[in-house]
Design a protein around this motif. Structure first.
Motif, PDB file in Angstrom:
ATOM      1  N   TRP A  54      49.050  -6.538  91.537  1.00 49.07           N
ATOM      2  CA  TRP A  54      48.754  -6.669  90.110  1.00 49.07           C
ATOM      3  C   TRP A  54      48.333  -5.339  89.499  1.00 49.07           C
ATOM      4  N   ASP A  57      51.441  -3.477  88.818  1.00 48.02           N
ATOM      5  CA  ASP A  57      52.137  -4.060  87.663  1.00 48.02           C
ATOM      6  C   ASP A  57      51.520  -3.617  86.337  1.00 48.02           C
ATOM      7  N   LEU A  80      53.090  -9.280  81.486  1.00 45.33           N
ATOM      8  CA  LEU A  80      52.771  -9.582  82.876  1.00 45.33           C
ATOM      9  C   LEU A  80      52.697 -11.077  83.165  1.00 45.33           C
ATOM     10  N   ILE A  82      50.375 -13.375  82.421  1.00 44.77           N
ATOM     11  CA  ILE A  82      49.073 -13.836  82.893  1.00 44.77           C
ATOM     12  C   ILE A  82      48.214 -14.205  81.687  1.00 44.77           C
ATOM     13  N   THR A  86      42.354 -13.484  82.685  1.00 48.38           N
ATOM     14  CA  THR A  86      42.730 -12.742  83.887  1.00 48.38           C
ATOM     15  C   THR A  86      42.916 -11.271  83.551  1.00 48.38           C
ATOM     16  N   ARG A  90      40.992  -7.877  85.094  1.00 51.21           N
ATOM     17  CA  ARG A  90      41.769  -6.828  85.737  1.00 51.21           C
ATOM     18  C   ARG A  90      41.572  -5.479  85.056  1.00 51.21           C
TER      19      ARG A  90
END
Length: 163
Positions: A54, A57, A80, A82, A86, A90
């Motif tokens: 992740w 990404d 992404l 998501i 989340t 991140r």
């Protein structure tokens, strides 16, 4: 002819349920198993750069957006696939590592922008080069013509699923 793990599954179903056409399980099972095995190979390269999937990404999405490598979080989490919660978690982790910076959005006082730092650009540039070589290695046993055909067919499937 060689058999794979999916062939075994299909044989078992054919034996237990000869009345059921399980042929769709072949390509779907192979796509799923391939995805898992490919991800393991990709993760090895990412870890060489201190990244997980992740993190790669997020950094790659920012990098390929073009200079100044800056996006709104909504654009980022949409790309992404998501959730915003989340994404927030991140981004905090990447910011703590000095790979991204967050700044006020001049077009929207309610949101922040996410931008690669100089360190983040250096890291993702090195990592993406290794990543592409790793992908090339993974696909090396497939002829260019077969690879082009596979790519075309997977694109058709993806368009159908996304549609």
């Amino acid at each position: 002819m060689k058999t794979d793990a999916v062939d075994t599954i299909l044989e078992q179903w054919h034996k237990e349920r000869p009345d059921l056409d399980v042929s769709p399980m072949g390509p779907i099972g192979r796509i799923k198993r391939s995805a898992v095995l490919i991800q393991k190979e990709l993760d090895k390269t990412f870890s060489d750069f201190g990244l997980n999937s992740w993190e790669f990404d997020v950094l790659a999405t920012l990098r390929r957006s073009g200079s100044p490598y800056c996006l709104a979080p909504t654009t980022l989490f949409s790309a992404l696939m998501i959730t915003s919660g989340t994404m927030t978690h991140r981004l905090k982790q990447l910011q703590a590592r000095g790979l991204i910076a967050r700044s006020a959005n001049p077009d929207d006082a309610r949101s922040m922008l996410v931008q690669l730092t100089a360190e983040g650009v250096k890291l993702i540039d090195r990592a993406v080069e290794a990543h592409v070589e790793n992908e090339r290695r993974i696909l090396a046993s497939i002829s260019p013509a077969d690879l082009a055909e596979l790519n075309l067919r997977l694109s058709e499937l993806l368009l159908e699923l996304e549609g």
